[in-house]
Scaffold this motif. Structure first.
Motif, PDB file in Angstrom:
ATOM      1  N   ARG A 165      50.131-103.946  29.502  1.00 18.03           N
ATOM      2  CA  ARG A 165      50.284-104.266  30.933  1.00 18.03           C
ATOM      3  C   ARG A 165      50.184-105.767  31.212  1.00 18.03           C
ATOM      4  O   ARG A 165      50.264-106.187  32.364  1.00 18.03           O
ATOM      5  CB  ARG A 165      49.185-103.565  31.738  1.00 18.03           C
ATOM      6  N   ASN A 166      49.939-106.559  30.185  1.00 16.84           N
ATOM      7  CA  ASN A 166      49.712-108.000  30.342  1.00 16.84           C
ATOM      8  C   ASN A 166      48.423-108.299  31.092  1.00 16.84           C
ATOM      9  O   ASN A 166      48.266-109.366  31.696  1.00 16.84           O
ATOM     10  CB  ASN A 166      50.885-108.680  31.060  1.00 16.84           C
ATOM     11  N   GLU A 167      47.486-107.361  31.059  1.00 21.82           N
ATOM     12  CA  GLU A 167      46.191-107.575  31.705  1.00 21.82           C
ATOM     13  C   GLU A 167      45.250-108.361  30.799  1.00 21.82           C
ATOM     14  O   GLU A 167      44.255-108.909  31.268  1.00 21.82           O
ATOM     15  CB  GLU A 167      45.558-106.233  32.058  1.00 21.82           C
ATOM     16  N   LYS A 168      45.551-108.388  29.516  1.00 23.13           N
ATOM     17  CA  LYS A 168      44.772-109.189  28.571  1.00 23.13           C
ATOM     18  C   LYS A 168      45.653-109.587  27.400  1.00 23.13           C
ATOM     19  O   LYS A 168      46.667-108.957  27.120  1.00 23.13           O
ATOM     20  CB  LYS A 168      43.562-108.396  28.063  1.00 23.13           C
ATOM     21  N   TYR A 169      45.261-110.691  26.766  1.00 19.60           N
ATOM     22  CA  TYR A 169      45.937-111.119  25.547  1.00 19.60           C
ATOM     23  C   TYR A 169      45.123-110.637  24.354  1.00 19.60           C
ATOM     24  O   TYR A 169      43.897-110.546  24.426  1.00 19.60           O
ATOM     25  CB  TYR A 169      46.055-112.644  25.493  1.00 19.60           C
ATOM     26  N   PRO A 170      45.798-110.307  23.260  1.00 18.14           N
ATOM     27  CA  PRO A 170      45.040-109.927  22.058  1.00 18.14           C
ATOM     28  C   PRO A 170      44.185-111.088  21.579  1.00 18.14           C
ATOM     29  O   PRO A 170      44.629-112.231  21.577  1.00 18.14           O
ATOM     30  CB  PRO A 170      46.137-109.571  21.042  1.00 18.14           C
ATOM     31  N   LEU A 171      42.953-110.783  21.194  1.00 16.56           N
ATOM     32  CA  LEU A 171      42.024-111.816  20.748  1.00 16.56           C
ATOM     33  C   LEU A 171      41.736-111.733  19.254  1.00 16.56           C
ATOM     34  O   LEU A 171      41.315-112.714  18.651  1.00 16.56           O
ATOM     35  CB  LEU A 171      40.699-111.702  21.523  1.00 16.56           C
ATOM     36  N   GLU A 172      41.944-110.569  18.663  1.00 14.88           N
ATOM     37  CA  GLU A 172      41.654-110.377  17.243  1.00 14.88           C
ATOM     38  C   GLU A 172      42.887-109.867  16.510  1.00 14.88           C
ATOM     39  O   GLU A 172      43.768-109.247  17.100  1.00 14.88           O
ATOM     40  CB  GLU A 172      40.515-109.367  17.064  1.00 14.88           C
ATOM     41  N   ALA A 173      42.897-110.126  15.202  1.00 18.90           N
ATOM     42  CA  ALA A 173      44.033-109.723  14.383  1.00 18.90           C
ATOM     43  C   ALA A 173      44.278-108.230  14.428  1.00 18.90           C
ATOM     44  O   ALA A 173      45.417-107.769  14.467  1.00 18.90           O
ATOM     45  CB  ALA A 173      43.802-110.175  12.940  1.00 18.90           C
ATOM     46  N   LEU A 244      50.601-115.755  20.555  1.00 20.48           N
ATOM     47  CA  LEU A 244      49.561-115.170  21.392  1.00 20.48           C
ATOM     48  C   LEU A 244      48.175-115.465  20.820  1.00 20.48           C
ATOM     49  O   LEU A 244      47.250-115.827  21.543  1.00 20.48           O
ATOM     50  CB  LEU A 244      49.764-113.661  21.527  1.00 20.48           C
ATOM     51  N   LEU A 245      48.053-115.290  19.506  1.00 19.97           N
ATOM     52  CA  LEU A 245      46.778-115.597  18.853  1.00 19.97           C
ATOM     53  C   LEU A 245      46.649-117.079  18.524  1.00 19.97           C
ATOM     54  O   LEU A 245      45.569-117.548  18.178  1.00 19.97           O
ATOM     55  CB  LEU A 245      46.648-114.782  17.563  1.00 19.97           C
ATOM     56  N   GLN A 246      47.765-117.805  18.613  1.00 20.15           N
ATOM     57  CA  GLN A 246      47.820-119.237  18.304  1.00 20.15           C
ATOM     58  C   GLN A 246      47.257-119.527  16.910  1.00 20.15           C
ATOM     59  O   GLN A 246      46.319-120.310  16.744  1.00 20.15           O
ATOM     60  CB  GLN A 246      47.064-120.053  19.361  1.00 20.15           C
ATOM     61  N   CYS A 247      47.885-118.898  15.937  1.00 26.02           N
ATOM     62  CA  CYS A 247      47.444-119.119  14.559  1.00 26.02           C
ATOM     63  C   CYS A 247      48.534-118.735  13.572  1.00 26.02           C
ATOM     64  O   CYS A 247      49.472-118.006  13.899  1.00 26.02           O
ATOM     65  CB  CYS A 247      46.176-118.320  14.262  1.00 26.02           C
ATOM     66  N   PHE A 248      48.390-119.260  12.344  1.00 29.48           N
ATOM     67  CA  PHE A 248      49.256-118.836  11.240  1.00 29.48           C
ATOM     68  C   PHE A 248      48.838-117.432  10.803  1.00 29.48           C
ATOM     69  O   PHE A 248      47.652-117.079  10.850  1.00 29.48           O
ATOM     70  CB  PHE A 248      49.128-119.796  10.057  1.00 29.48           C
TER      71      PHE A 248
END
Length: 338
Positions: A165-173, A244-248
């Motif tokens: 729903r775009n209510e949160k961004y994923p924070l963990e892998a 989204l996670l801003q990582c490799f």
């Protein structure tokens, strides 16, 4: 003498006008298709109202649709057959409020969504289709690969829906990396084993399909990325970046049963990227062991208890059944209670 600047300007003008035409055509196609969706919904509503106003019997409703089809089909073709009209009725029943319809979805996508009985599951696929601009074929593939159930294996349902729903961004892998990962799009035969380089080559040859399987926010960086450490050369199989996670996100492919040495090797690659490639504003690198077979206990005891950056995901070359995944999900839930 021909002015080269005029030629350049004409080329630029051509590209601009071509883009305008293409954009306009795409919008027109979408608008026409949504009008078709609205037409079918309205027909479904009329059939429903007629059936409700008549006798409360299933065979009466069938007769209404059969009579309507016999009148419409000779004029408008098999798009108004009994089967199609019955589908319009089901469409109205599943989506009884016209304002709930989405112009980003076409009729073929709605036909796929009508079959889904679970409301949370249906909502998930609607939101993901719109957010990721899935085509009808891509939506069908995600449903057939049980994407929703696979995400639930490592995430709470409320979190999966919140991300959709775009209510949160994923924070963990673990919120993004699926286990298992389904690679049926490679078209490989079921064999006891494959060479790792062959599997990697097939993934690269079918990169669009692999990116679809990876999901939100992934972009391809490189394959066989060379790392030089104190005179020794190492090669990372696949490197991606997730915005989204801003990582490799590093993938190591293992076609044999996972060992603690494999985990140690991937940990070294992750450490290298964190210390050499990662910029200050970016998050820690994620490492994924894409393996034919894995031992969760080996993974658990090889890595620190607070590990959040090294994951093992089993790959399979065929579409899983929903029954298999639900059974696995129930198993996970039982183990989490122990």
């Amino acid at each position: 003498m021909i002015n080269s600047n005029k030629i350049k300007n004409n080329t630029t003008l051509f590209k601009q006008v071509k883009e305008l035409i293409s954009t306009s055509q795409e919008k027109a196609i979408k608008a026409v298709d949504f009008q078709r969706v609205l037409l079918y919904w309205n027909i479904g509503q009329k059939i429903y109202e007629e059936v409700q106003n008549g006798e409360d019997r299933a065979d009466y409703g069938k007769q209404i649709i059969k009579n309507l089809s016999s009148d419409l089909e000779p004029i408008y073709g098999n798009g108004y057959s009994y089967r199609q009209l019955y589908l319009f009725l089901q469409f109205f029943k599943v989506f009884p409020i016209v304002n709930a319809l989405h112009s980003q979805l076409n009729w073929t996508q709605y036909k796929l969504l009508i079959r889904i009985e679970d409301e949370d599951k249906k909502e998930f696929y609607i939101n993901e289709s719109i957010k990721n601009h899935w085509s009808s074929r891509q939506l069908e593939r995600q449903i057939n690969s049980s994407l929703f159930e696979r995400l639930l294996l490592s995430n709470e349902k409320k979190d999966v829906l919140a991300v959709a729903r775009n209510e949160k961004y994923p924070l963990e892998a673990k919120e993004i990396i699926k286990d298992p990962m389904v690679l049926e799009f490679l078209g490989l035969e079921k064999k006891s084993s494959y060479y790792e380089k062959d599997l990697e080559s097939e993934i690269i040859s079918n990169l669009q399909g692999f990116l679809l399987e990876l999901g939100n926010g992934f972009s391809f960086v490189s394959r066989q990325q060379k790392i030089h450490i104190d005179g020794d050369d190492f090669f990372v199989d696949l490197v991606f970046y997730n915005r989204l996670l801003q990582c490799f996100v590093i993938f190591e492919i293992k076609t044999h049963k996972l060992t603690h040495q494999d985990i140690g090797q991937l940990q070294m690659y992750v450490n290298y990227y964190d210390r050499v490639e990662k910029q200050e504003f970016e998050n820690p690198t994620i490492g994924v062991l894409l393996c034919a077979n894995k031992n969760d206990t080996v993974v658990k005891y090889t890595l620190p208890q607070d590990n959040k950056t090294i994951l093992a995901s089993k790959y399979q070359l065929y579409l899983p059944s929903e029954k298999e995944l639900i059974a696995e999900l129930n198993k996970e839930l039982q183990e989490s209670k122990l």
